[in-house]
Design a protein around this motif. Structure first.
Motif, mmCIF file in Angstrom:
data_model
loop_
_atom_site.group_PDB
_atom_site.id
_atom_site.type_symbol
_atom_site.label_atom_id
_atom_site.label_comp_id
_atom_site.label_asym_id
_atom_site.label_seq_id
_atom_site.Cartn_x
_atom_site.Cartn_y
_atom_site.Cartn_z
ATOM 1 N N LYS A 195 -7.310 4.907 -0.074
ATOM 2 C CA LYS A 195 -7.744 5.275 1.279
ATOM 3 C C LYS A 195 -8.111 4.049 2.109
ATOM 4 O O LYS A 195 -7.739 3.945 3.285
ATOM 5 C CB LYS A 195 -8.961 6.209 1.196
ATOM 6 C CG LYS A 195 -8.646 7.613 0.700
ATOM 7 C CD LYS A 195 -9.877 8.503 0.857
ATOM 8 C CE LYS A 195 -9.582 9.921 0.374
ATOM 9 N NZ LYS A 195 -10.591 10.875 0.853
ATOM 10 N N LEU A 196 -8.849 3.111 1.499
ATOM 11 C CA LEU A 196 -9.315 1.949 2.251
ATOM 12 C C LEU A 196 -8.181 0.983 2.553
ATOM 13 O O LEU A 196 -8.091 0.444 3.666
ATOM 14 C CB LEU A 196 -10.438 1.254 1.484
ATOM 15 C CG LEU A 196 -11.737 2.068 1.387
ATOM 16 C CD1 LEU A 196 -12.698 1.426 0.399
ATOM 17 C CD2 LEU A 196 -12.401 2.225 2.752
ATOM 18 N N ALA A 197 -7.292 0.745 1.580
ATOM 19 C CA ALA A 197 -6.149 -0.145 1.821
ATOM 20 C C ALA A 197 -5.261 0.425 2.914
ATOM 21 O O ALA A 197 -4.784 -0.296 3.803
ATOM 22 C CB ALA A 197 -5.360 -0.347 0.530
ATOM 23 N N LYS A 198 -5.037 1.731 2.858
ATOM 24 C CA LYS A 198 -4.220 2.380 3.898
ATOM 25 C C LYS A 198 -4.916 2.275 5.253
ATOM 26 O O LYS A 198 -4.283 2.003 6.275
ATOM 27 C CB LYS A 198 -3.989 3.847 3.523
ATOM 28 C CG LYS A 198 -2.906 4.518 4.349
ATOM 29 C CD LYS A 198 -1.542 3.929 4.042
ATOM 30 C CE LYS A 198 -0.462 4.582 4.878
ATOM 31 N NZ LYS A 198 0.842 3.914 4.669
ATOM 32 N N GLY A 199 -6.231 2.468 5.258
ATOM 33 C CA GLY A 199 -6.985 2.353 6.494
ATOM 34 C C GLY A 199 -6.895 0.966 7.113
ATOM 35 O O GLY A 199 -6.931 0.819 8.337
ATOM 36 N N LEU A 200 -6.760 -0.056 6.274
ATOM 37 C CA LEU A 200 -6.629 -1.432 6.754
ATOM 38 C C LEU A 200 -5.207 -1.770 7.203
ATOM 39 O O LEU A 200 -4.963 -2.876 7.685
ATOM 40 C CB LEU A 200 -7.073 -2.406 5.656
ATOM 41 C CG LEU A 200 -8.578 -2.480 5.407
ATOM 42 C CD1 LEU A 200 -8.880 -3.173 4.075
ATOM 43 C CD2 LEU A 200 -9.291 -3.194 6.556
ATOM 44 N N GLY A 201 -4.282 -0.828 6.996
ATOM 45 C CA GLY A 201 -2.919 -1.033 7.482
ATOM 46 C C GLY A 201 -1.927 -1.492 6.448
ATOM 47 O O GLY A 201 -0.785 -1.823 6.778
ATOM 48 N N ALA A 202 -2.316 -1.520 5.180
ATOM 49 C CA ALA A 202 -1.420 -2.004 4.125
ATOM 50 C C ALA A 202 -0.391 -0.950 3.735
ATOM 51 O O ALA A 202 -0.579 0.250 3.955
ATOM 52 C CB ALA A 202 -2.230 -2.409 2.894
ATOM 53 N N GLU A 203 0.693 -1.432 3.129
ATOM 54 C CA GLU A 203 1.620 -0.552 2.410
ATOM 55 C C GLU A 203 1.055 -0.401 1.009
ATOM 56 O O GLU A 203 0.793 -1.387 0.334
ATOM 57 C CB GLU A 203 3.013 -1.185 2.360
ATOM 58 C CG GLU A 203 4.038 -0.351 1.612
ATOM 59 C CD GLU A 203 5.361 -1.079 1.436
ATOM 60 O OE1 GLU A 203 5.965 -0.950 0.347
ATOM 61 O OE2 GLU A 203 5.785 -1.801 2.362
ATOM 62 N N VAL A 204 0.849 0.844 0.569
ATOM 63 C CA VAL A 204 0.087 1.089 -0.659
ATOM 64 C C VAL A 204 0.941 1.810 -1.703
ATOM 65 O O VAL A 204 1.603 2.808 -1.403
ATOM 66 C CB VAL A 204 -1.181 1.924 -0.368
ATOM 67 C CG1 VAL A 204 -2.024 2.069 -1.637
ATOM 68 C CG2 VAL A 204 -2.012 1.283 0.743
ATOM 69 N N ASN A 313 -13.015 5.341 11.049
ATOM 70 C CA ASN A 313 -11.710 5.839 10.601
ATOM 71 C C ASN A 313 -11.788 7.150 9.822
ATOM 72 O O ASN A 313 -10.789 7.587 9.251
ATOM 73 C CB ASN A 313 -11.033 4.770 9.740
ATOM 74 C CG ASN A 313 -10.668 3.528 10.547
ATOM 75 O OD1 ASN A 313 -9.635 3.483 11.187
ATOM 76 N ND2 ASN A 313 -11.539 2.518 10.523
ATOM 77 N N ASN A 314 -12.972 7.766 9.832
ATOM 78 C CA ASN A 314 -13.165 9.060 9.155
ATOM 79 C C ASN A 314 -12.705 9.040 7.698
ATOM 80 O O ASN A 314 -11.973 9.927 7.243
ATOM 81 C CB ASN A 314 -12.472 10.187 9.922
ATOM 82 C CG ASN A 314 -13.152 10.483 11.241
ATOM 83 O OD1 ASN A 314 -14.339 10.797 11.273
ATOM 84 N ND2 ASN A 314 -12.428 10.340 12.339
#
Length: 352
Positions: A195-204, A313-314
């Protein structure tokens, strides 16, 4: 110093179930905040401490370091909080605050040893600290965190350990848009890492041994799931990842994951403590300037940064709410990974 007796749940020995007991909390000092605990997350560390898996547990022990509650009293020197505020307390309740780590807001690496929320040393009462499986807690304001009021407070509580444990490496290794991040293991830590990596804009990407995790990983934000026991799938991501967050809490072979790091990539261990077996092969490290690193929780400033980010970012944890009286069953289920993805205790049940 004056103290108050309060209700708690704890273990009297490594072999005993957790049960109700009374503990003492200190009266507020000038810099203290008293917090009525509303919710407390259940972490694997709680179970390890209760059962003395790591050694050094002082009994009776009261676990719990994912605390969300309301401020009920503040000392006369407190400036950052007022009665009624929604606040959190994570794994730390004190540190020396004078060493080089503390000066850099890295209290989790305090060179003189931080004070854990439980099983640490309560300097005012000269006894062990007791954690969040209790009615209230008294904490120095420096170690109290502001909780965004737009988030479900129960689902915030695991952010204070599972969240910050994965946020800290994401920030340290500067993950952002364009970063390629992989997560090993889908549990309390792993689901927050996604969730946090995706929230930061990464490809996960999630590495899993089970096809059954695919749908859930994608729901949480993973772009891809790689089955780590499938050689062809592992080959397909060779040299791909800037950062791998390995959340697996038991001994396992990390060499296959190292092969999926890009040049200058890092695999960071956040779940496992101990010797590696099989041993780490240094050839890919040397030939690709790859790194294997470790990371533990995060400092107070970094934890507040994460909570603010989650508010904007909820982002919260996926939780199952339990009563305090069901903690022993929850521990047994946790050992079987039978929770998606974090138990949270509704502390109102302690009054029953």
């Amino acid at each position: 110093m004056k103290t108050t007796n309060i209700k708690a749940y704890g273990a009297a020995s490594p072999d005993s179930d957790l049960d109700q007991l009374d503990i003492k909390r200190r009266s507020v000092t000038p810099k203290d905040v008293e917090i009525e605990i509303l919710y407390c997350g259940v972490c694997h560390s709680d179970l390890h401490t209760a059962r003395n898996d790591w050694g050094g547990t002082i009994y009776p022990t009261v676990p719990g370091h994912e605390i969300v509650g309301k401020v009920t009293q503040v000392g006369n020197g407190v400036t950052g909080f007022k009665v009624g505020d929604l606040v959190g307390v994570g794994c730390l309740v004190d540190s020396c605050r004078t060493c080089e780590s503390c000066k850099k807001d890295l209290e989790q690496y305090c060179l003189n040893g931080f004070t854990g929320t439980y099983n640490g040393h309560e300097k005012y009462l000269d006894e062990q600290t007791f954690g969040g499986y209790s009615e209230k807690v008294v904490v120095d304001e420096h170690f109290v965190l502001k909780v965004p009021t737009n988030l479900d407070p129960a689902a915030v509580s695991p952010l204070l350990c599972a969240g910050i444990t994965t946020w800290s490496p994401l920030r340290h290794w500067k993950v952002g848009k364009g970063s390629k991040v992989a997560v090993v293991g889908l549990g309390g830590l792993g689901h927050m890492a996604i969730k946090l990596a995706k929230g930061l804009g990464a490809e996960v990407t999630l590495f899993s041994r089970s096809e059954g995790k695919k749908a859930d990983a994608e729901r949480l934000g993973a772009d891809e799931v790689i089955i780590s026991t499938d050689a062809d799938q592992m080959d397909s991501v060779a040299g791909k990842f800037d950062l791998i967050i390995d959340t697996v809490p038991y001994i396992h072979d990390i060499n296959p994951y190292v092969a999926t790091l890009t040049i200058n990539g890092t695999l960071v261990l956040v779940g496992y403590l101990g010797e590696l077996d099989p041993m780490l092969n240094s050839v890919p490290l040397i030939m690709g300037r790859k790194s294997v690193a470790g990371s533990v929780i995060g400092g107070i400033a970094e934890t507040q940064e994460m909570l603010d980010f989650c508010g904007e970012n909820n982002i919260v944890s996926d939780i199952e709410i339990i009563k305090m009286q069901d903690i022993n069953t929850a521990y047994e289920r946790m050992l079987k990974s039978d929770v998606k993805y974090r138990f949270v205790i509704d502390m109102a049940s302690l009054k029953e």
